[in-house]
Design a protein around this motif. Structure first.
Motif, PDB file in Angstrom:
ATOM      1  N   ALA A  96     144.375  49.513  34.452  1.00 21.97           N
ATOM      2  CA  ALA A  96     145.109  49.838  35.671  1.00 21.97           C
ATOM      3  C   ALA A  96     144.805  51.267  36.127  1.00 21.97           C
ATOM      4  O   ALA A  96     144.626  51.524  37.326  1.00 21.97           O
ATOM      5  CB  ALA A  96     146.608  49.665  35.450  1.00 21.97           C
ATOM      6  N   TYR A  97     144.729  52.191  35.170  1.00 26.94           N
ATOM      7  CA  TYR A  97     144.443  53.579  35.538  1.00 26.94           C
ATOM      8  C   TYR A  97     143.013  53.724  36.053  1.00 26.94           C
ATOM      9  O   TYR A  97     142.770  54.392  37.062  1.00 26.94           O
ATOM     10  CB  TYR A  97     144.662  54.514  34.344  1.00 26.94           C
ATOM     11  CG  TYR A  97     144.437  55.958  34.710  1.00 26.94           C
ATOM     12  CD1 TYR A  97     145.365  56.636  35.492  1.00 26.94           C
ATOM     13  CD2 TYR A  97     143.284  56.621  34.314  1.00 26.94           C
ATOM     14  CE1 TYR A  97     145.145  57.959  35.867  1.00 26.94           C
ATOM     15  CE2 TYR A  97     143.054  57.940  34.676  1.00 26.94           C
ATOM     16  CZ  TYR A  97     143.994  58.605  35.447  1.00 26.94           C
ATOM     17  OH  TYR A  97     143.760  59.912  35.838  1.00 26.94           O
ATOM     18  N   ALA A  98     142.057  53.085  35.379  1.00 27.80           N
ATOM     19  CA  ALA A  98     140.656  53.154  35.817  1.00 27.80           C
ATOM     20  C   ALA A  98     140.487  52.581  37.222  1.00 27.80           C
ATOM     21  O   ALA A  98     139.767  53.153  38.059  1.00 27.80           O
ATOM     22  CB  ALA A  98     139.758  52.409  34.828  1.00 27.80           C
ATOM     23  N   SER A 110     132.954  51.927  34.367  1.00 31.88           N
ATOM     24  CA  SER A 110     133.924  52.305  33.342  1.00 31.88           C
ATOM     25  C   SER A 110     134.370  53.748  33.516  1.00 31.88           C
ATOM     26  O   SER A 110     133.593  54.609  33.946  1.00 31.88           O
ATOM     27  CB  SER A 110     133.320  52.125  31.953  1.00 31.88           C
ATOM     28  OG  SER A 110     132.939  50.773  31.737  1.00 31.88           O
ATOM     29  N   LEU A 111     135.604  54.009  33.168  1.00 32.34           N
ATOM     30  CA  LEU A 111     136.147  55.370  33.193  1.00 32.34           C
ATOM     31  C   LEU A 111     136.305  55.907  31.778  1.00 32.34           C
ATOM     32  O   LEU A 111     136.000  57.057  31.508  1.00 32.34           O
ATOM     33  CB  LEU A 111     137.498  55.384  33.906  1.00 32.34           C
ATOM     34  CG  LEU A 111     138.225  56.728  33.990  1.00 32.34           C
ATOM     35  CD1 LEU A 111     137.429  57.718  34.841  1.00 32.34           C
ATOM     36  CD2 LEU A 111     139.636  56.542  34.544  1.00 32.34           C
ATOM     37  N   PHE A 112     136.778  55.058  30.867  1.00 28.51           N
ATOM     38  CA  PHE A 112     137.014  55.448  29.478  1.00 28.51           C
ATOM     39  C   PHE A 112     135.878  54.981  28.578  1.00 28.51           C
ATOM     40  O   PHE A 112     135.217  53.985  28.874  1.00 28.51           O
ATOM     41  CB  PHE A 112     138.301  54.804  28.951  1.00 28.51           C
ATOM     42  CG  PHE A 112     139.552  55.229  29.661  1.00 28.51           C
ATOM     43  CD1 PHE A 112     140.239  56.366  29.268  1.00 28.51           C
ATOM     44  CD2 PHE A 112     140.057  54.469  30.708  1.00 28.51           C
ATOM     45  CE1 PHE A 112     141.402  56.739  29.906  1.00 28.51           C
ATOM     46  CE2 PHE A 112     141.224  54.843  31.353  1.00 28.51           C
ATOM     47  CZ  PHE A 112     141.900  55.983  30.954  1.00 28.51           C
ATOM     48  N   GLU A 113     135.691  55.700  27.461  1.00 36.02           N
ATOM     49  CA  GLU A 113     134.848  55.163  26.406  1.00 36.02           C
ATOM     50  C   GLU A 113     135.547  53.927  25.843  1.00 36.02           C
ATOM     51  O   GLU A 113     136.771  53.897  25.733  1.00 36.02           O
ATOM     52  CB  GLU A 113     134.642  56.193  25.293  1.00 36.02           C
ATOM     53  CG  GLU A 113     133.720  57.329  25.676  1.00 36.02           C
ATOM     54  CD  GLU A 113     133.406  58.235  24.498  1.00 36.02           C
ATOM     55  OE1 GLU A 113     133.999  58.036  23.413  1.00 36.02           O
ATOM     56  OE2 GLU A 113     132.576  59.136  24.652  1.00 36.02           O
ATOM     57  N   ALA A 114     134.795  52.921  25.528  1.00 36.58           N
ATOM     58  CA  ALA A 114     135.401  51.677  25.031  1.00 36.58           C
ATOM     59  C   ALA A 114     134.766  51.298  23.696  1.00 36.58           C
ATOM     60  O   ALA A 114     133.581  51.518  23.492  1.00 36.58           O
ATOM     61  CB  ALA A 114     135.217  50.560  26.051  1.00 36.58           C
ATOM     62  N   PRO A 115     135.552  50.695  22.801  1.00 41.34           N
ATOM     63  CA  PRO A 115     137.005  50.493  22.904  1.00 41.34           C
ATOM     64  C   PRO A 115     137.749  51.789  22.613  1.00 41.34           C
ATOM     65  O   PRO A 115     137.172  52.727  22.053  1.00 41.34           O
ATOM     66  CB  PRO A 115     137.280  49.443  21.832  1.00 41.34           C
ATOM     67  CG  PRO A 115     136.225  49.693  20.804  1.00 41.34           C
ATOM     68  CD  PRO A 115     135.002  50.138  21.548  1.00 41.34           C
ATOM     69  N   PHE A 116     139.030  51.854  22.979  1.00 45.59           N
ATOM     70  CA  PHE A 116     139.802  53.062  22.717  1.00 45.59           C
ATOM     71  C   PHE A 116     139.981  53.244  21.211  1.00 45.59           C
ATOM     72  O   PHE A 116     140.011  52.285  20.451  1.00 45.59           O
ATOM     73  CB  PHE A 116     141.153  53.026  23.440  1.00 45.59           C
ATOM     74  CG  PHE A 116     142.111  51.972  22.954  1.00 45.59           C
ATOM     75  CD1 PHE A 116     143.024  52.250  21.940  1.00 45.59           C
ATOM     76  CD2 PHE A 116     142.122  50.709  23.526  1.00 45.59           C
ATOM     77  CE1 PHE A 116     143.913  51.283  21.496  1.00 45.59           C
ATOM     78  CE2 PHE A 116     143.013  49.734  23.095  1.00 45.59           C
ATOM     79  CZ  PHE A 116     143.907  50.026  22.077  1.00 45.59           C
TER      80      PHE A 116
END
Length: 200
Positions: A96-98, A110-116
């Motif tokens: 939701a944030y991305a 992608s916004l975050f490195e995955a997986p968290f």
């Protein structure tokens, strides 16, 4: 690369991640506020929060996942689904944030490195050290000189009297009382041992 732990019910975790390719996650104060709004929506129903800190390109959370009975009751689900709910809620938060950031800044992918990343905390010593580590992150990264000057962490919520969703009393109890918590936060902390522990 170590295998990521499965998030278990009724356990403490350090949840942390950064922007993909070390890109920023937060560009404005509105972004920080929106992340916290989504955090309240998705994470407070499945976890108690003991400490958090949001920095420009990464974040740290110290939480305890609620037990099976609590999660089943909150979401009106059976025990089979309860075990999967924490991971699902974190994915919902980050997705939701991305999506919001991509839409606002006309970016894609992608916004975050995955997986968290997640690390289970199995003793009180590391739990206390992580509270100190998380709150001192803005100082370690030279954002501020005083903990109270940084507004995007749980430190000020814990030492204040204002209403909060943070587990204030439990955190203070780990340090015996509020003044000892404040004094301990002012001391130099061993960040290297925490960093090494997170790599294991």
């Amino acid at each position: 690369m170590r295998q990521l732990e499965t998030i278990k019910l009724d356990q403490y975790y350090h949840i942390y991640n950064r922007g993909i390719n070390s890109e920023n996650l937060f560009y404005s104060e509105d972004n920080y506020r929106h992340f916290l709004k989504l955090y309240k929506k998705y994470i407070y129903p499945i976890a108690e929060t003991f400490a958090w800190c949001l920095l420009k390109n990464h974040f740290h959370l110290l939480i305890k996942i609620k037990n099976e009975e609590e999660i089943c009751k909150t979401f009106s689900i059976n025990s089979d689904k309860a075990t999967k709910k924490p991971s699902q809620q974190f994915s919902n938060l980050f997705n939701a944030y991305a999506q919001a950031i991509n839409k606002k800044y006309n970016r894609h992918g992608s916004l975050f490195e995955a997986p968290f990343k997640r690390k289970q905390i199995k003793n009180e010593k590391y739990l206390k050290n992580l509270i100190l580590y998380i709150h001192n992150n803005p100082i370690q990264h030279n954002f501020v000189e005083k903990l109270s000057s940084y507004k995007w962490s749980s430190y000020n919520s814990i030492i204040s009297e204002k209403k909060t969703l943070i587990e204030r009393k439990k955190v203070i109890d780990y340090f015996n009382d509020k003044q000892n918590l404040i004094d301990t936060h002012q001391q130099k902390i061993d960040t290297e041992s925490i960093d090494e522990w997170l790599k294991i």
